[in-house]
Design a protein around this motif. Structure first.
Motif, short mmCIF file in Angstrom:
data_model
loop_
_atom_site.label_atom_id
_atom_site.label_comp_id
_atom_site.label_asym_id
_atom_site.label_seq_id
_atom_site.Cartn_x
_atom_site.Cartn_y
_atom_site.Cartn_z
N UNK A 205 52.30 2.09 -12.32
CA UNK A 205 51.66 1.31 -11.27
C UNK A 205 50.33 1.95 -10.89
N UNK A 206 49.46 1.15 -10.26
CA UNK A 206 48.16 1.62 -9.81
C UNK A 206 48.29 2.33 -8.47
N UNK A 207 47.22 3.02 -8.06
CA UNK A 207 47.23 3.66 -6.75
C UNK A 207 47.24 2.62 -5.63
N UNK A 208 46.68 1.46 -5.88
CA UNK A 208 46.76 0.39 -4.89
C UNK A 208 48.21 0.00 -4.64
N UNK A 209 48.98 -0.15 -5.72
CA UNK A 209 50.39 -0.52 -5.58
C UNK A 209 51.18 0.63 -4.95
N UNK A 210 50.79 1.88 -5.23
CA UNK A 210 51.43 3.02 -4.58
C UNK A 210 51.34 2.90 -3.07
N UNK A 211 50.14 2.58 -2.57
CA UNK A 211 49.96 2.46 -1.12
C UNK A 211 50.82 1.34 -0.55
N UNK A 212 50.89 0.21 -1.25
CA UNK A 212 51.71 -0.90 -0.76
C UNK A 212 53.18 -0.49 -0.66
N UNK B 184 58.11 1.02 2.33
CA UNK B 184 59.34 1.80 2.42
C UNK B 184 59.40 2.70 3.65
N UNK B 185 58.31 3.43 3.89
CA UNK B 185 58.36 4.46 4.93
C UNK B 185 57.99 3.93 6.31
N UNK B 186 57.09 2.96 6.38
CA UNK B 186 56.62 2.47 7.68
C UNK B 186 57.05 1.04 7.97
N UNK B 187 57.50 0.31 6.94
CA UNK B 187 57.84 -1.11 7.06
C UNK B 187 56.69 -1.92 7.65
N UNK B 188 55.48 -1.58 7.23
CA UNK B 188 54.29 -2.29 7.69
C UNK B 188 53.67 -3.01 6.49
N UNK B 189 53.56 -4.33 6.56
CA UNK B 189 52.88 -5.05 5.46
C UNK B 189 51.45 -4.53 5.31
N UNK B 190 51.10 -4.12 4.10
CA UNK B 190 49.81 -3.46 3.86
C UNK B 190 49.19 -3.99 2.57
N UNK B 191 47.91 -4.20 2.60
CA UNK B 191 47.16 -4.58 1.40
C UNK B 191 45.97 -3.63 1.27
N UNK B 192 45.66 -3.23 0.05
CA UNK B 192 44.59 -2.27 -0.17
C UNK B 192 43.84 -2.61 -1.45
N UNK B 193 42.55 -2.38 -1.41
CA UNK B 193 41.68 -2.52 -2.60
C UNK B 193 40.85 -1.27 -2.74
N UNK B 194 40.78 -0.74 -3.97
CA UNK B 194 40.01 0.46 -4.27
C UNK B 194 39.06 0.16 -5.41
N UNK B 195 37.87 0.71 -5.35
CA UNK B 195 36.91 0.50 -6.42
C UNK B 195 36.05 1.74 -6.63
N UNK B 196 35.84 2.11 -7.90
CA UNK B 196 34.99 3.25 -8.26
C UNK B 196 34.08 2.81 -9.40
N UNK B 197 32.80 3.11 -9.29
CA UNK B 197 31.87 2.71 -10.34
C UNK B 197 30.77 3.74 -10.52
#
Length: 327
Positions: A152-159, A164-177
């Motif tokens: 899985x990606x680091x974005x999916x890791x954060x979700x 699991x730990x906080x039960x807070x719906x979370x969405x994240x986007x990461x970009x490096x260029x």
């Protein structure tokens, strides 16, 4: 509708800063970050292969987004241990805004034709786990959450971590260029740039935060997966964040304020004071000397070269030299 940052009573955060925000119309809060010079300092210090630098850059962005949420003086660490070509990442955040980072990788994998060339971040990590550790200092218990790395990606890791730990719906986007610039009569120069955005759904009514269970893997035949109708406001917020392109996160001309305005102005986005992010290591001569004193005399003797013990910090590459008889 044109964007005017002065209407918000703010100054542009610029690079190397995190901008907290809320969108009351969608019951979400979040943070957005843009990184430039400090990211280059960290990545150039070790001359990482481009895929390794890009992956470590994503981890730095994620850590900046999460670490700046600390409400106390402490540390937040993201660390991976895995079997991929990049077998360890460590990003260490010290409140209020200092970051140091390091990646360990298989050099053979990134030689021409090696498995690391052109691999996506999930493949570079391989299988293992990612740990997020919160350290509130002396006399306070440390908290650590683990997420399995299974392609899985680091974005999916954060979700998964927040589900699991906080039960807070979370969405994240990461970009490096990488940016390539050329000035008259000079060779092209290359710099790293990165950005990210994290949003969380925090309505007043907790029942609106219900989420479907994580997929259990191999289910017995005939078992129905757990599903749930997501809240409309959260679905809208997720959809808006999903429209963010990598080039919007990495283009220095698109400030975090302009991006947030583009996403949420119709719902009433409120932005708060930006938090600067610095490239700053916690090592010191005194700390290194204290570590050396914990080794046995025999072990210290084995470290001696030409009458000196030399230690190089893996994070900042600072070189410390000690006379053998002084340790």
């Amino acid at each position: 509708m044109a964007f005017d940052i002065e209407a918000y009573g703010l100054k542009a955060a610029g690079p190397d800063a995190v901008r907290p925000f809320t969108v009351d119309g969608l019951d979400v809060r979040g943070r957005a970050v843009a990184l430039g010079p400090m990211l280059n300092q960290i990545l150039d210090r070790h001359a990482y292969p481009a895929p390794v630098a890009r992956l470590l850059g994503e981890a730095i962005v994620l850590t900046a987004l999460l670490g700046t949420a600390l409400k106390f003086d402490g540390r937040f660490t993201v660390q991976t241990q895995s079997d991929g070509p990049v077998n360890m990442l460590v990003v260490d955040f010290t409140a209020p805004g200092s970051i140091r980072a390091y990646a360990r990788y298989d050099e053979q994998a990134f030689r021409p034709g090696g498995p690391g060339e052109g691999a996506d971040p999930a493949t570079l990590l391989g299988r293992g786990h990612l740990a997020m550790t919160i350290d509130q200092g002396k006399h306070m218990q440390r908290y650590q959450g683990l997420v399995e790395l299974d392609g899985i990606s680091l974005e999916e890791v954060a979700r998964r971590y927040f589900a699991r730990s906080e039960q807070i719906p979370t969405e994240v986007r990461l970009g490096v260029g990488r940016l390539f610039t050329r000035r008259d009569g000079q060779s092209p120069s290359e710099t790293w740039t990165a950005g990210g955005i994290l949003v969380q759904f925090l309505p007043e009514a907790p029942e609106r935060m219900r989420q479907a269970d994580l997929h259990p893997g191999n289910m017995p035949e005939g078992t129905q997966a757990h599903t749930i109708d997501e809240d409309d406001a959260w679905m809208e917020a997720k959809s808006l964040v999903g429209t963010v392109r990598d080039d919007e996160l990495t283009d220095p001309e698109i400030t975090v304020e302009r991006l947030l305005f583009r996403l949420f102005h119709e719902r009433g986005v409120r932005m708060f004071d930006a938090q600067p992010i610095l490239d700053r290591c916690r090592c010191s001569r005194e700390k290194i000397e204290a570590v050396l004193e914990n080794f046995s005399a025999e072990e210290r003797t084995d470290m001696v070269q030409d009458g000196r013990i030399i230690v190089t910090c893996e994070f900042c590459s600072t070189r410390y030299e000690f006379k053998a008889e002084a340790v």
